[in-house]
Design a protein around this motif. Structure first.
Motif, PDB file in Angstrom:
ATOM      1  N   LEU A  30     -20.014 -36.937 -40.702  1.00  0.00           N
ATOM      2  CA  LEU A  30     -19.085 -38.057 -40.860  1.00  0.00           C
ATOM      3  C   LEU A  30     -19.480 -39.014 -41.977  1.00  0.00           C
ATOM      4  CD1 LEU A  30     -18.237 -38.831 -37.128  1.00  0.00           C
ATOM      5  CD2 LEU A  30     -16.978 -37.447 -38.778  1.00  0.00           C
ATOM      6  N   ARG A  72     -17.021 -39.745 -45.094  1.00  0.00           N
ATOM      7  CA  ARG A  72     -16.475 -41.069 -45.403  1.00  0.00           C
ATOM      8  C   ARG A  72     -16.733 -41.439 -46.873  1.00  0.00           C
ATOM      9  NH1 ARG A  72     -14.542 -45.828 -43.422  1.00  0.00           N
ATOM     10  NH2 ARG A  72     -15.395 -47.735 -44.312  1.00  0.00           N
ATOM     11  N   ARG A  84     -14.816 -42.910 -33.240  1.00  0.00           N
ATOM     12  CA  ARG A  84     -15.387 -42.088 -34.294  1.00  0.00           C
ATOM     13  C   ARG A  84     -14.368 -41.823 -35.399  1.00  0.00           C
ATOM     14  NH1 ARG A  84     -16.797 -38.144 -31.327  1.00  0.00           N
ATOM     15  NH2 ARG A  84     -15.369 -36.492 -31.932  1.00  0.00           N
ATOM     16  N   LEU A  97     -14.138 -43.520 -39.402  1.00  0.00           N
ATOM     17  CA  LEU A  97     -14.020 -42.681 -40.586  1.00  0.00           C
ATOM     18  C   LEU A  97     -12.994 -43.248 -41.567  1.00  0.00           C
ATOM     19  CD1 LEU A  97     -14.763 -39.989 -42.012  1.00  0.00           C
ATOM     20  CD2 LEU A  97     -13.000 -38.888 -40.619  1.00  0.00           C
TER      21      LEU A  97
END
Length: 590
Positions: free
Chosen positions: A452, A456, A491, A495
């Protein structure tokens, strides 16, 4: 060398003959006997062994000038090989200069390729650099050089009662080598070897050739049977982007992938090899991916797939020519479909596929498998149901949380590897920009969360590219939606927060997701979601500055997206083709 032929048989399980018959074959009998490995070949058991003769000169199709012969037999533990090489009478030769090379393996198991070398002297070694667990001895009697070798059967990998093998023998003082099976100048190419059989020729015909002989076969008749055809699963197009597209397929034997393509109506083909890493061909792959780049948008291309067999440089192509078209750079109208959460229920996917006709591409939005435990979960579970579509129109593939589960989650990349090897992407197709995001597992596989941070950072750069900034329509595709107020939603929102939400957010038209197994619509800037199926209800959800639409699971619905110059419309269709709901975004011309 015999000319190789290519024959097209089927579509999604296509086959062709890479090798031409006849291929030499020898049945190696199991015999009870005791030998001393001393190079003499004087025990009676050698007279009951299989005899092979008619050796060729290496690198030509000529018969070898000397009468070289070899005998083969086995017991419960070893394969025994005895070789006799006549030498000119009255001529002093150096017997230590003789050399034998045994090569064996199976085309579909390159990891079990065997190489054994022994010299007329004391030198012997194998491909693993070992000489401790096999024996060889040689003897020169004045006019004949003999050799005896015993190699444990456990060293070899026998498939369907046999393996491919060849013997290359260099007589004492000779500059010419002799090979049992004519292999041209490709000594290390398994495809050109003969067969060593532990089963009779009738059984070998059924198992190794997929033939059903009407009469008992001799070795000569068995050798006239064509080899089992090489089969191909695919091809499928995927990962479409501005000026590029990827092709995937699977071969039943390891090889290097290749494709050739041309603008329809022209005669000049361009060839693109796949499975290449820093200039090195991979000859051990069965799962193939190659990417065509620098294509012209808005034109139709023809393409053929092929393979480069091990030990060869030339491509052998399937005769079937297929087509694809990339959208033009400013194309206004596009239609695509979105399916998700099939969970290996291919029969349910099959009911949705007629609704995909007429679409420019198809999105697999994750959880297409229930658990990634074997290739069949991907191939038979859903991909086989999409091949007819995907041969001419591309798939866009994203992972859901279930693609992370099981023993073989990396298979997703074997079948849908993108050129940059990332599980997330930005694709510009005409005036449409698609952002595909990977939300990882839903908590059971913590290591999935490691993607992640990098994702990002990539996303911050991706939205600054001209492909995103100049697009008229922008869509996010992600398996898990930012809806319920829980750790999974947090989550997803972490992002995209500050990129697609907040005061300086990049404008997104709509987000499409799956995961919930509920067909639903959430308007932009609303905390209330309408669930249409499996039953009508209202839910409180996290507010987003763009609409969120979720597809139902288990093949109950699909989403059809119609992109036009002044609008973007998402239609949720039931499996019977009836409309469940639709949402239209009007975008007036500037």
């Amino acid at each position: 060398m015999m000319k190789r032929t290519v024959l097209f048989l089927l579509f999604c399980a296509a086959s062709f003959h890479l090798f031409a018959a006849p291929r030499k074959a020898v049945y190696v009998p199991e015999i009870s006997g005791i030998v001393k490995i001393d190079g003499k070949m004087d025990e009676s058991v050698w007279l009951r062994a299989a005899l092979i003769e008619n050796f060729y000169q290496f690198k030509t199709a000529k018969a070898f000038p000397g009468k070289i012969s070899a005998r083969l037999w086995r017991d419960s533990e070893n394969l025994y090989i005895g070789i006799r090489v006549p030498c000119p009478q009255g001529v002093k030769v150096k017997p230590w200069s003789a050399k034998v090379e045994l090569l064996a393996g199976n085309i579909d198991e390159p990891e079990f390729y065997n190489q054994y070398i022994w010299m007329g002297g004391r030198v012997r070694y194998d491909g693993a650099g070992s000489s401790d667990n096999w024996k060889s001895a040689n003897r020169f009697s004045g006019d004949v050089w003999t050799s005896e070798t015993a190699i444990p059967l456990s060293h070899f990998s026998f498939r369907d009662g046999g393996m491919l093998f060849n013997l290359c023998i260099t007589p004492p003082d000779s500059k010419i080598s002799a090979v049992w099976e004519n292999c041209g100048n490709k000594l290390y190419n398994l495809a050109n070897y003969g067969e060593l059989l532990l089963i009779d020729y009738d059984t070998a015909a059924r198992l190794r050739k997929k033939a059903a002989p009407a009469e008992k076969l001799s070795g000569e008749k068995y050798q006239t049977l064509a080899d089992r055809p090489i089969s191909i699963f695919g091809p499928w197009l995927h990962a479409p982007e501005k000026s590029g597209i990827s092709i995937g397929f699977i071969s039943s034997v390891p090889a290097t992938a290749a494709a050739r393509y041309r603008i329809k109506g022209t005669s000049q083909w361009q060839t693109q090899a796949g499975d290449i890493l820093w200039g090195a061909k991979s000859l051990v792959k069965k799962n193939h991916q190659l990417h065509l780049s620098n294509l012209k948008n808005g034109v139709t291309y023809e393409y053929q797939i092929g393979i480069i067999p091990a030990g060869e440089n030339a491509v052998e192509f399937f005769p079937e020519i297929r087509e694809f078209t990339l959208p033009s750079a400013a194309q206004e109208n596009l239609t695509f479909a979105v399916v998700s959460d099939i969970h290996n229920f291919r029969q349910r996917l099959n009911k949705l596929m007629p609704l995909v006709n007429g679409c420019d591409f198809l999105v697999n939005l994750g959880d297409m498998v229930n658990i990634a435990n074997a290739p069949g979960f991907f191939l038979n579970g859903y991909l086989a149901g999409e091949l007819e579509f995907a041969a001419s129109r591309p798939l866009v593939n994203l992972r859901g949380n279930h693609e992370f589960r099981g023993l073989m989650p990396e298979l997703f990349f074997e079948y849908f590897r993108r050129p940059d090897n990332k599980p997330y992407f930005l694709s510009r197709l005409g005036n449409l920009c698609i952002i595909g995001l990977d939300a990882g597992e839903d908590g059971r596989e913590p290591i999935s969360m490691t993607i992640l941070n990098g994702e990002r950072q990539w996303l911050k750069s991706a939205v600054r590219t001209p492909e995103f900034q100049t697009a008229k329509h922008r869509i996010i595709l992600i398996h898990i939606p930012p809806m319920q107020n829980n750790s999974t939603t947090q989550r997803v929102t972490s992002l995209i927060d500050g990129i697609f939400t907040g005061d300086n957010a990049e404008k997104i038209d709509i987000l499409l997701a799956g995961h919930t197994h509920k067909a639903s619509f959430t308007p932009a800037n609303s905390s209330e979601c309408t669930v249409y199926e499996p039953k009508m209800q209202k839910l409180q959800v996290v507010k987003m500055p763009f609409p969120v639409i979720c597809n139902s699971g288990m093949g109950e619905t699909l989403l059809k997206v119609e992109v036009k110059g002044d609008s973007l419309e998402v239609i949720c269709l039931r499996k019977d083709g009836s409309e469940l709901f639709r949402h239209r975004i009007h975008k007036p011309q500037k």
